[in-house]
Structure formats: structure tokens, C-alpha cells
Scaffold this motif. Structure first.
Motif, PDB file in Angstrom:
ATOM      1  N   GLN A  88       0.830  -1.203   0.000  1.00 29.69           N
ATOM      2  CA  GLN A  88       0.000   0.000   0.000  1.00 29.69           C
ATOM      3  C   GLN A  88       0.861   1.247   0.000  1.00 29.69           C
ATOM      4  O   GLN A  88       1.957   1.272   0.583  1.00 29.69           O
ATOM      5  N   SER A  89       0.341   2.290  -0.582  1.00 27.04           N
ATOM      6  CA  SER A  89       0.985   3.591  -0.536  1.00 27.04           C
ATOM      7  C   SER A  89      -0.106   4.617  -0.278  1.00 27.04           C
ATOM      8  O   SER A  89      -1.087   4.683  -1.021  1.00 27.04           O
ATOM      9  N   LEU A  90       0.003   5.373   0.822  1.00 20.81           N
ATOM     10  CA  LEU A  90      -1.051   6.311   1.205  1.00 20.81           C
ATOM     11  C   LEU A  90      -0.569   7.741   1.027  1.00 20.81           C
ATOM     12  O   LEU A  90       0.627   8.022   1.129  1.00 20.81           O
ATOM     13  N   GLN A  91      -1.516   8.635   0.811  1.00 28.95           N
ATOM     14  CA  GLN A  91      -1.212  10.062   0.772  1.00 28.95           C
ATOM     15  C   GLN A  91      -1.862  10.717   1.988  1.00 28.95           C
ATOM     16  O   GLN A  91      -2.959  10.342   2.391  1.00 28.95           O
ATOM     17  N   ALA A  92      -1.161  11.676   2.596  1.00 31.03           N
ATOM     18  CA  ALA A  92      -1.741  12.415   3.723  1.00 31.03           C
ATOM     19  C   ALA A  92      -1.184  13.831   3.702  1.00 31.03           C
ATOM     20  O   ALA A  92      -0.106  14.074   3.137  1.00 31.03           O
ATOM     21  N   SER A  93      -1.928  14.752   4.324  1.00 32.01           N
ATOM     22  CA  SER A  93      -1.421  16.121   4.421  1.00 32.01           C
ATOM     23  C   SER A  93      -0.281  16.168   5.414  1.00 32.01           C
ATOM     24  O   SER A  93      -0.304  15.461   6.430  1.00 32.01           O
ATOM     25  N   LYS A  94       0.691  17.026   5.124  1.00 33.65           N
ATOM     26  CA  LYS A  94       1.769  17.255   6.087  1.00 33.65           C
ATOM     27  C   LYS A  94       1.152  17.656   7.416  1.00 33.65           C
ATOM     28  O   LYS A  94       0.191  18.425   7.451  1.00 33.65           O
ATOM     29  N   GLY A  95       1.673  17.178   8.513  1.00 32.35           N
ATOM     30  CA  GLY A  95       1.145  17.535   9.824  1.00 32.35           C
ATOM     31  C   GLY A  95       0.077  16.576  10.326  1.00 32.35           C
ATOM     32  O   GLY A  95      -0.369  16.678  11.469  1.00 32.35           O
ATOM     33  N   THR A  96      -0.356  15.621   9.494  1.00 29.11           N
ATOM     34  CA  THR A  96      -1.343  14.630   9.946  1.00 29.11           C
ATOM     35  C   THR A  96      -0.684  13.676  10.937  1.00 29.11           C
ATOM     36  O   THR A  96       0.498  13.341  10.811  1.00 29.11           O
ATOM     37  N   LEU A  97      -1.472  13.225  11.907  1.00 27.48           N
ATOM     38  CA  LEU A  97      -0.960  12.189  12.815  1.00 27.48           C
ATOM     39  C   LEU A  97      -0.778  10.897  12.026  1.00 27.48           C
ATOM     40  O   LEU A  97      -1.674  10.505  11.263  1.00 27.48           O
ATOM     41  N   LEU A  98       0.337  10.241  12.251  1.00 29.82           N
ATOM     42  CA  LEU A  98       0.593   8.983  11.550  1.00 29.82           C
ATOM     43  C   LEU A  98      -0.546   7.986  11.812  1.00 29.82           C
ATOM     44  O   LEU A  98      -1.008   7.292  10.902  1.00 29.82           O
ATOM     45  N   ALA A  99      -1.036   7.939  13.061  1.00 32.64           N
ATOM     46  CA  ALA A  99      -2.123   6.992  13.400  1.00 32.64           C
ATOM     47  C   ALA A  99      -3.374   7.290  12.578  1.00 32.64           C
ATOM     48  O   ALA A  99      -4.022   6.369  12.072  1.00 32.64           O
TER      49      ALA A  99
END
Ligand code: FES
Length: 357
Positions: free
Chosen positions: A282-293
Motif C-alpha cells: 500500500q501507498s497512502l497520501q496524507a497532508s503534512k502535519g497529519t498524525l501517523l495513526a
């Protein structure tokens, strides 16, 4: 209440185990206690003050949360006390829907806030403790108090609990009977509304702390409750010149992180990072500053996030490539930290990372 006995103790290899709810009752209008037991009447071994992580099936998803154990070790049941929280998916489910007979998953008891790993330090030859709590923070210190009352040599216990009123005081009847039955147990309640009781009414302050427990400097202090309450209590102790080497605390309130809710209007914060999870393809995208959890949960990655406070260690994962910003590492060993383990609930994403669970 079920029979208790001291054989058939659970060992580490028995976990995770399935437990059944065998009793449930209200403690206050927004708080219940439940008893959980194993089909084989296994007895539970843990240190008074420790917590367990419970997994409950809610809408076809197993959700995990950590709760302090308020019963004593060696019993064939675990008692947990759960308070309603705004938006608290698991706590509110337990209060509103969990019924006697329902099954939950139970992970190994854990936690360093206990009266074995944090023993009371005798002062002038006397072992004296002060337990300070508010809200559901009463549960671990209540377990410690019961354990000390059963132990020899005797420990002098001052128990200070802050509550709205008697109706909102968890374990009120038990606390009063402990106070009546044991000369070593001194109950101090400070209530916002004392009504017609003999308990003092007021807002917790340095003066109240000093007045209610005049010999606090001779005691080892154990503190548990909401974050702001704990910050205030620790600062009052410091103002009174308390020796903070005899101070122990634990909070299960998730720490707000500046970056846990990225501001979309901030171009720096809204920049995207990639989380690679080779083991899951899997490869996920998230906004900078998002909690890893949060990013892992939203991506459907099977991570257990129980306490969300950097205490229980259930969300431990390894950063193989890249870096995260962590504000807690407390349940991790030095060795794990060196190997790159972090707590997903206490780590924010600022860069592309590769994660191993
Ligand atoms: S969920 Fe407990 S340490 Fe992260």
C-alpha cells in the motif's frame, strides 16, 4: 460478584484473550463499571494501577481502547470503569450498548504507572502516599489504594479526589466505607457543589491542596486525571516546594497536537506526503502535519490505536525510511527507539516515510 482465587493465573502467552462481560452497573449518570471474565475462570496478574487494552467489535470494525484496571490482581475478573466522553466511540459504546454476555478482546495488561514500578518512598521511616485524581483518573489510584490496604507493612494513604458533586463522584460509597473501616485511609473530597454534605466545596487550588493534606511533603504523590487538572496539580506541588522525585503521574487524555488537524488554508500544512507500507503493498497520501495513526487508520491499515495518549504502546510501528516528529516515546525501550520504532498516535508526518507494522 464472582468468586476470587489465586490459582490458574493468566500468563503473557494467554493474551490476546477473549473475555465476556459478566456484570455491568452505573457508577454515576455518565459512568459505568463492567466486570470481564474468561470462560476458564482464569485469574489476572498485573500490577495495581496498570491498564488493559480492550478490542470491541463496533459496526464490523474492532476498535481498541485502553482502560485502567480498578480490581485487584489475582481475581478471576477484571473491573473497568468507563466514563462518557464527547465523541468517544468505544467508551460511549460500552456505556450505551455493551451488555452482559457480550465478548471483547483483551490485550496484555501494561503501564508503568503502578505501585510496584513506582513504589512509595518512606520519609522518616514512614510510608505515606497521597493519591490525587479527578474524573475517571480515579480508577488506577483506587486500585493502588485497595492494594496498599491489603499489604504489610501498612501504608498511610491520603486520597484526594476532585468532583462536581457527590452524584458525580465515582466509587463514592466504596471510598466512604474504606475511610470508615481503615485508619490508614483518609478520604478528602473537594466538590464544586457540596450540597448538604460535610465535604468542602471549592475549586482546586494550591491553598486547598495545602489545607487538605497538610503533611503532603512527607508523602509520595500519584496523580491521574484530565490534562489541565494534572498540569495544575503538578504546578501546585512545585509551588509548595514538594520533592518532585516522589511524584508519579499518568493521563489518558489524548494530547492535542498543533498539527493533528491540518489547516487546509495553510499551503505548508496542506502539502502532501507519501506513506509507503511495503508489507501491505500500500501507498497512502496524507497532508503534512497529519498524525501517523490517523493516516494509517484512514488508509485501512490494521493498526491498534488504543490510548491515543502515547502511553500504552499499542500503536508502535517502525519508520524504515524518513522521519516523523514524535512527542512521546514513553512505552518504547531505548533499543526500540534506536531501531526506529515510534508511536503512531504521537507522531506527525512531515516527510515521505516507509512504515513497517
Ligand atoms: S495508542 Fe497508546 S501509545 Fe499510541
Amino acid at each position: 460478584m464472582p468468586t476470587s482465587f489465586h490459582s490458574n493465573l493468566a500468563s503473557q502467552s494467554d493474551y490476546p484473550m477473549k473475555l465476556r462481560c459478566i456484570e455491568k452497573w452505573s457508577e454515576t449518570e455518565d459512568c459505568v463499571s463492567i466486570l470481564l471474565s474468561h470462560a476458564n475462570s482464569i485469574c489476572f496478574d498485573f500490577k495495581p494501577g496498570q491498564f488493559v487494552t480492550i478490542g470491541i467489535d463496533i459496526a464490523a470494525n474492532v476498535e481498541y481502547r485502553a482502560y485502567s484496571i480498578s480490581s485487584l490482581p489475582g481475581q478471576n475478573y477484571l473491573q473497568l470503569t468507563v466514563k462518557r466522553v464527547d465523541g468517544g466511540k468505544v467508551s460511549n459504546y460500552i456505556i450505551d450498548h455493551l451488555t452482559v454476555g457480550d465478548e471483547v478482546e483483551c490485550l496484555t495488561p501494561a503501564g508503568e504507572f503502578n505501585n510496584i514500578d513506582c513504589p512509595a518512598t518512606p520519609v522518616n521511616g514512614e510510608q505515606k502516599v497521597l493519591l490525587i485524581s479527578a474524573g475517571c483518573g480515579i480508577t488506577p489510584v483506587f486500585a493502588m489504594a485497595q492494594s496498599w490496604l491489603n499489604d504489610e507493612p501498612k501504608t498511610d494513604i491520603a486520597f484526594l479526589h476532585i468532583a462536581r458533586d457527590i452524584a458525580h463522584t465515582i466509587y463514592f460509597d466504596k471510598l466512604e466505607s474504606m475511610h470508615k473501616q481503615h485508619v490508614d485511609f483518609d478520604l478528602h473530597l473537594l466538590l464544586k457543589d457540596a450540597g448538604d454534605t460535610h465535604y468542602p466545596q471549592g475549586r482546586f487550588s494550591v491553598q486547598w491542596l495545602e489545607n487538605l493534606v497538610s503533611d503532603l511533603k512527607d508523602r509520595t504523590v500519584y496523580l491521574c486525571g484530565p490534562n489541565q487538572f494534572m498540569l495544575d496539580a503538578a504546578s501546585y506541588l512545585e509551588q509548595l516546594g514538594f520533592d518532585m522525585s516522589r511524584f508519579h503521574q499518568e493521563s489518558f487524555t489524548p494530547m492535542p497536537t498543533e498539527s493533528s488537524q491540518p489547516d487546509a488554508s495553510d499551503s505548508e500544512e496542506s502539502a502532501q506526503v507519501t506513506i509507503d507500507l511495503p508489507a501491505f503493498g500500500q501507498s497512502l497520501q496524507a497532508s503534512k502535519g497529519t498524525l501517523l495513526a490517523d493516516a494509517l487508520e484512514q488508509g485501512g491499515v490494521p493498526i491498534i490505536v488504543a490510548c491515543r495518549s502515547g502511553i500504552c504502546g499499542s500503536c508502535k510501528c517502525k519508520v524504515k525510511v524518513g522521519q516523523v516528529d514524535s512527542n512521546s516515546q514513553s512505552p518504547l525501550t531505548e533499543d526500540e527507539i534506536t531501531q526506529g520504532y515510534v508511536l503512531a498516535c504521537s507522531s506527525t508526518l512531515n516527510d515521505d516515510v516507509t512504515i513497517e507494522l
